[in-house]
Design an enzyme around this catalytic site. Structure first.
Site, PDB file in Angstrom:
ATOM      1  N   HIS A  10       0.816  -1.393   0.169  1.00 21.88           N
ATOM      2  CA  HIS A  10       0.035  -0.200   0.005  1.00 21.88           C
ATOM      3  C   HIS A  10       0.852   1.501   0.104  1.00 21.88           C
ATOM      4  O   HIS A  10       1.775   1.368   0.700  1.00 21.88           O
ATOM      5  CB  HIS A  10      -1.156  -0.035   1.131  1.00 21.88           C
ATOM      6  CG  HIS A  10      -0.308   0.004   2.447  1.00 21.88           C
ATOM      7  ND1 HIS A  10      -0.272   1.145   3.225  1.00 21.88           N
ATOM      8  CD2 HIS A  10      -0.234  -1.039   3.417  1.00 21.88           C
ATOM      9  CE1 HIS A  10       0.248   0.752   4.326  1.00 21.88           C
ATOM     10  NE2 HIS A  10       0.347  -0.486   4.400  1.00 21.88           N
ATOM     11  N   ASP A  70       6.050   0.501   6.788  1.00 21.70           N
ATOM     12  CA  ASP A  70       4.726   0.332   6.534  1.00 21.70           C
ATOM     13  C   ASP A  70       4.234   1.409   5.764  1.00 21.70           C
ATOM     14  O   ASP A  70       3.687   2.554   6.069  1.00 21.70           O
ATOM     15  CB  ASP A  70       4.234   0.307   7.807  1.00 21.70           C
ATOM     16  CG  ASP A  70       2.705   0.178   7.856  1.00 21.70           C
ATOM     17  OD1 ASP A  70       2.076  -0.431   6.920  1.00 21.70           O
ATOM     18  OD2 ASP A  70       2.000   0.675   8.848  1.00 21.70           O
ATOM     19  N   GLU A  84      -5.100   1.865   2.404  1.00 20.91           N
ATOM     20  CA  GLU A  84      -5.071   0.486   3.168  1.00 20.91           C
ATOM     21  C   GLU A  84      -5.231   1.126   4.771  1.00 20.91           C
ATOM     22  O   GLU A  84      -5.760   0.238   5.526  1.00 20.91           O
ATOM     23  CB  GLU A  84      -3.779  -0.383   3.276  1.00 20.91           C
ATOM     24  CG  GLU A  84      -3.939  -1.634   3.828  1.00 20.91           C
ATOM     25  CD  GLU A  84      -3.498  -1.563   5.220  1.00 20.91           C
ATOM     26  OE1 GLU A  84      -3.571  -2.551   6.062  1.00 20.91           O
ATOM     27  OE2 GLU A  84      -2.857  -0.527   5.748  1.00 20.91           O
ATOM     28  N   GLU A  85      -4.564   2.211   5.036  1.00 23.51           N
ATOM     29  CA  GLU A  85      -4.525   2.388   6.452  1.00 23.51           C
ATOM     30  C   GLU A  85      -6.011   2.914   7.198  1.00 23.51           C
ATOM     31  O   GLU A  85      -6.057   2.516   8.202  1.00 23.51           O
ATOM     32  CB  GLU A  85      -3.492   3.605   6.827  1.00 23.51           C
ATOM     33  CG  GLU A  85      -2.229   3.050   6.447  1.00 23.51           C
ATOM     34  CD  GLU A  85      -1.457   2.285   7.368  1.00 23.51           C
ATOM     35  OE1 GLU A  85      -2.224   1.835   8.175  1.00 23.51           O
ATOM     36  OE2 GLU A  85      -0.278   1.914   7.431  1.00 23.51           O
ATOM     37  N   ASP A 125       3.444  -6.391   3.331  1.00 20.69           N
ATOM     38  CA  ASP A 125       2.844  -5.206   4.283  1.00 20.69           C
ATOM     39  C   ASP A 125       3.338  -5.731   5.703  1.00 20.69           C
ATOM     40  O   ASP A 125       2.724  -5.688   6.563  1.00 20.69           O
ATOM     41  CB  ASP A 125       1.193  -4.996   4.212  1.00 20.69           C
ATOM     42  CG  ASP A 125       1.030  -3.802   5.132  1.00 20.69           C
ATOM     43  OD1 ASP A 125       1.899  -3.227   5.475  1.00 20.69           O
ATOM     44  OD2 ASP A 125      -0.235  -3.850   5.265  1.00 20.69           O
ATOM     45  N   HIS A 146       3.361   2.504  12.726  1.00 19.25           N
ATOM     46  CA  HIS A 146       2.410   3.693  12.782  1.00 19.25           C
ATOM     47  C   HIS A 146       3.033   4.600  13.591  1.00 19.25           C
ATOM     48  O   HIS A 146       2.355   5.124  14.556  1.00 19.25           O
ATOM     49  CB  HIS A 146       1.086   3.214  13.377  1.00 19.25           C
ATOM     50  CG  HIS A 146       0.346   2.170  12.483  1.00 19.25           C
ATOM     51  ND1 HIS A 146      -0.878   1.622  13.033  1.00 19.25           N
ATOM     52  CD2 HIS A 146       0.375   1.775  11.337  1.00 19.25           C
ATOM     53  CE1 HIS A 146      -1.217   0.897  11.743  1.00 19.25           C
ATOM     54  NE2 HIS A 146      -0.774   1.148  10.913  1.00 19.25           N
TER      55      HIS A 146
END
Length: 460
Positions: A282, A294, A328-329, A356, A427
């Site tokens: 992503h 990520d 995606e997030e 991912d 994140h």
């Protein structure tokens, strides 16, 4: 008798010829040589690592709807166009546009005041300029919450990772319901805000964001992640002073949806072009840090698969398609849109591989497919094992390729690198280019390219 023996031999030979196509054309010696060349090329190339540097340092964090996400779309499209692929195109998708605003403030206010690191959860509403101050009720599960009086209070979800799990993703799965469903559950019982322990197995002063989901008809209350060190401190202080308060100020808001795109590049198959193998990651990332592990690494590894085929002159029998999914997030709209259009066009996907889980040392693949597909992958174990790919297990896939499930007999495959460090960075503001090791990242790209090559040659 001689005639009968000849006839018997002829019939046996004919039966063998009929049986051969199922396993026929496999050539382990030649495949071994090709895979070795794939690794040689990947490990001596700096192209995708330098592309990751550009993506993270020149474009940076790429939350859906942001100018940086739009820049990443244009840039990644050009990267694939410059490779001379058979086709590069954009797939339009409307995505949410959530904006964090100025940096959050979190403070424990008991017998003494203590600032702690917090980060608004994705999709959260803000607190207003004055912030939110209320007493705190600590719980460790959604079930425990049901027995608490939280009206007018801030609910503190403090269930840590279960560190007995070897795979940290399993520990993440065992804790993340607090983040996804905690704010709605708390709001239903009259809470005015939520704090969630960060989703990491490490003790840090860094808050890990991530998305939460509101429910229509339920009041939206502010929700933030607190660092694990902050969570430990808050829990300890609550034991000494059950009436302490927590102050949080967040300026986030959701703006109107924005037009964005999945970015797609492909090499057409020479024998069965209608059979499609997807490899992807992503393109969007959280607005903290640089979105390196990520999922900048997953995107660059996926593009690297195509570069390896082009650079080495490998002509795939089946079509290979690299997809940079958007959103995606905090919405999964890119993955949903891709599957929707694939179904509408009647496309035949035989496999989809997603990266991912960070750019760490490869360990293997998780295969969500039928018994035949899984058995087929296992026949390649001797080819993959020399490169550390020992974990070929049932179950896998990924969020963006998940919506393809049920479209024919597509196998959903998750690339599995070593998981031990991933949730240190996941994140967060520290998910930066400097945390990615080039060699580990390139080993991952070669691993994915090798499996794609085998599927392209022999199908599933």
């Amino acid at each position: 008798m001689l005639l009968k023996n000849k006839l018997r031999n002829l019939l046996a030979g004919a039966a063998l010829v009929v049986a051969m196509p199922a396993m026929a054309q496999q050539n382990p010696a030649a495949d071994s040589v090709t895979i070795r060349k794939i690794y040689d090329n990947a490990l001596t190339s700096y192209k995708s690592y330098e592309d990751l540097r550009y993506l993270t340092k020149n474009i940076g964090a790429r939350l859906s709807g942001s100018p940086q996400a739009a820049a990443a779309v244009d840039w990644s499209k050009k990267v694939m166009e410059d490779m001379g692929l058979d086709r590069v195109y954009l797939q339009e998708v409307m995505v949410p546009h959530w904006v964090r605003g100025e940096k959050e403030v979190g403070r424990i206010e008991g017998k003494k005041k203590q600032d702690v690191a917090i980060a608004a959860l994705g999709s959260s509403v803000g607190t207003g300029k004055k912030g939110l101050r209320a007493e705190v009720v600590e719980v460790h599960s959604l079930e425990e919450l049901k027995n608490k009086d939280v009206k007018g209070k801030i609910v503190f979800f403090n269930r840590p990772f279960d560190n007995k799990h070897i795979q940290t993703g399993t520990a993440y799965g065992g804790a993340v319901d607090q983040r996804g469903g905690g704010p709605v559950a708390a709001a239903k019982q009259g809470a005015v805000g939520v704090i969630v322990r960060s989703m990491t197995n490490d003790y840090q002063d860094v808050a890990h964001t991530g998305n939460t989901k509101y429910q229509e008809g339920v009041e939206k209350i502010p929700a933030a992640a607190i660092s694990t060190n902050g969570a430990e401190m808050l829990s300890k202080m609550l034991k000494d002073d059950a009436k302490l308060k927590f102050f949080m100020r967040m300026n986030c808001e959701t703006q109107p949806d924005v037009k964005s795109y999945n970015v797609i590049g492909e090499i057409k198959g020479t024998e069965k072009p209608e059979e499609i193998i997807v490899v992807g990651g992503h393109l969007d990332s959280w607005d903290l840090g640089e979105g390196a592990h990520d999922d900048g690494t997953g995107c660059m590894q996926s593009i690297e698969v195509l570069r390896l085929f082009k650079d080495m002159g490998i002509k795939p029998k089946r079509t290979i398609r690299a997809v940079m999914f958007m959103n995606e997030e905090n919405g999964l709209r890119g993955g949903l849109k891709y599957a929707e259009e694939a179904k509408a066009k009647g496309e035949k996907h035989i496999a989809a591989i997603e990266s991912d889980a960070g750019g760490f040392t490869p360990r293997g693949f998780g295969i969500d497919g039928n018994d035949g597909q899984y058995s087929k992958v296992l026949t390649w174990k001797n080819l993959l094992a020399p490169y550390g790919l020992h974990d070929l297990t049932r179950g896998g896939g990924g969020a963006d390729i998940g919506p393809l499930k049920g479209q024919g007999t597509v196998a959903l495959i998750g690339f599995r690198p070593d998981s031990q460090r991933y949730f240190d960075y996941h994140h967060t503001v520290i998910d930066t280019f400097e945390q990615v090791n080039r060699r580990e990242m390139q080993l991952g790209a070669a691993s994915m390219a090798s499996l794609v090559y085998l599927i392209s040659e022999y199908g599933l």
